[in-house]
Write a protein that holds these residues in place. Structure first.
Motif, PDB file in Angstrom:
ATOM      1  N   UNK A  38       0.870  -1.179   0.000  1.00  0.00           N
ATOM      2  CA  UNK A  38       0.000   0.000   0.000  1.00  0.00           C
ATOM      3  C   UNK A  38       0.902   1.222   0.000  1.00  0.00           C
ATOM      4  N   UNK A  39       0.593   2.201  -0.849  1.00  0.00           N
ATOM      5  CA  UNK A  39       1.488   3.336  -1.050  1.00  0.00           C
ATOM      6  C   UNK A  39       1.434   4.400   0.036  1.00  0.00           C
ATOM      7  N   UNK A  40       0.422   4.407   0.883  1.00  0.00           N
ATOM      8  CA  UNK A  40       0.274   5.462   1.885  1.00  0.00           C
ATOM      9  C   UNK A  40       0.461   4.920   3.297  1.00  0.00           C
ATOM     10  N   UNK A  41       1.278   5.595   4.117  1.00  0.00           N
ATOM     11  CA  UNK A  41       1.437   5.146   5.509  1.00  0.00           C
ATOM     12  C   UNK A  41       0.176   5.366   6.346  1.00  0.00           C
ATOM     13  N   UNK A  42      -0.775   6.151   5.848  1.00  0.00           N
ATOM     14  CA  UNK A  42      -2.025   6.383   6.572  1.00  0.00           C
ATOM     15  C   UNK A  42      -3.008   5.228   6.411  1.00  0.00           C
ATOM     16  N   UNK A  69      -6.062   5.202   9.034  1.00  0.00           N
ATOM     17  CA  UNK A  69      -5.776   5.139  10.467  1.00  0.00           C
ATOM     18  C   UNK A  69      -5.370   6.462  11.098  1.00  0.00           C
ATOM     19  N   UNK A  70      -5.254   7.529  10.315  1.00  0.00           N
ATOM     20  CA  UNK A  70      -4.729   8.776  10.870  1.00  0.00           C
ATOM     21  C   UNK A  70      -5.739   9.903  10.965  1.00  0.00           C
ATOM     22  N   UNK A  71      -6.988   9.643  10.636  1.00  0.00           N
ATOM     23  CA  UNK A  71      -7.996  10.695  10.705  1.00  0.00           C
ATOM     24  C   UNK A  71      -7.861  11.719   9.592  1.00  0.00           C
ATOM     25  N   UNK A  72      -7.398  11.270   8.433  1.00  0.00           N
ATOM     26  CA  UNK A  72      -7.179  12.180   7.313  1.00  0.00           C
ATOM     27  C   UNK A  72      -7.867  11.652   6.061  1.00  0.00           C
ATOM     28  N   UNK A 115     -11.579  10.094   6.594  1.00  0.00           N
ATOM     29  CA  UNK A 115     -11.032   9.729   7.913  1.00  0.00           C
ATOM     30  C   UNK A 115     -11.642   8.449   8.498  1.00  0.00           C
ATOM     31  N   UNK A 116     -10.780   7.514   8.842  1.00  0.00           N
ATOM     32  CA  UNK A 116     -11.110   6.250   9.512  1.00  0.00           C
ATOM     33  C   UNK A 116     -12.031   5.332   8.698  1.00  0.00           C
ATOM     34  N   UNK A 117     -12.138   5.573   7.413  1.00  0.00           N
ATOM     35  CA  UNK A 117     -13.005   4.765   6.557  1.00  0.00           C
ATOM     36  C   UNK A 117     -12.425   3.366   6.354  1.00  0.00           C
ATOM     37  N   UNK A 118     -13.289   2.362   6.368  1.00  0.00           N
ATOM     38  CA  UNK A 118     -12.923   0.976   6.083  1.00  0.00           C
ATOM     39  C   UNK A 118     -13.393   0.660   4.667  1.00  0.00           C
ATOM     40  N   UNK A 119     -12.514   0.078   3.859  1.00  0.00           N
ATOM     41  CA  UNK A 119     -12.889  -0.374   2.519  1.00  0.00           C
ATOM     42  C   UNK A 119     -12.611  -1.865   2.411  1.00  0.00           C
TER      43      UNK A 119
END
Length: 127
Positions: A38-42, A69-72, A115-119
Motif C-alpha cells: 500500500x502506497x500510503x502510511x495512513x 488510520x490517521x484521521x485524514x 477519515x477512519x473509513x474501512x474499505x
C-alpha cells in the motif's frame, strides 16, 4: 514525540502485537516477495482472506480490508503480485458494490479514503 501520526503509533502497535516471524529459506538467494503493498502510511491493510462461498465466478477470490488510520483524507495505491482478473468494492458481507469493477491500472488499484473509513475490496483471481 509529536502527534500519534508523526510518532508512527499505529505501525509500532502492529509491530509489537504482530511481530514478523522468520522462516528458514530453501535457498540462500531466494528473491524477496510480497503479496500486497500500500502506497500510503495512513492506510493499514488489516485483512486478507478467502472470499466466502458464493457465485462460481468468485471461486479463488480474496477479500482485502483496509482502513485509514490517521484521521485524514487519503488516496492510496494497492498493489498485488496475485493474478487479479477483476476488482470491486464490496460491503462487509462481501456483496459487490453497485458501482461495478474498479479499474486495474499499472500502479494497481487507486483507493480513496475519508477519515477512519474501512474499505473492503473483492479481488477475483485468474485461474
Amino acid at each position: 514525540a509529536g502527534s500519534f501520526q508523526e510518532a508512527g503509533v499505529i505501525q509500532q502497535a502492529y509491530n509489537l502485537n504482530f511481530p514478523l516471524h522468520t522462516v528458514p529459506a530453501s535457498c540462500a538467494e531466494c528473491p524477496a516477495w510480497s503479496a500486497f503493498s500500500v502506497s500510503s502510511p495512513a492506510i493499514v491493510l488489516e485483512t486478507v482472506k478467502q472470499a466466502g462461498a458464493g457465485a462460481e465466478d468468485r471461486a479463488g477470490a480474496v477479500v482485502v480490508r483496509l482502513y485509514e488510520a490517521r484521521g485524514s483524507t487519503a488516496t492510496a495505491w494497492l498493489q498485488t503480485s496475485l493474478p487479479v482478473k477483476e476488482a470491486m468494492l464490496c460491503d462487509l458481507l462481501e456483496r459487490p458494490a453497485a458501482q461495478g469493477p474498479l479499474p486495474l491500472e499499472p500502479r494497481g488499484l487507486r483507493l480513496s479514503f475519508t477519515p477512519f473509513r474501512v474499505l473492503s475490496v473483492l479481488l477475483v483471481l485468474s485461474r
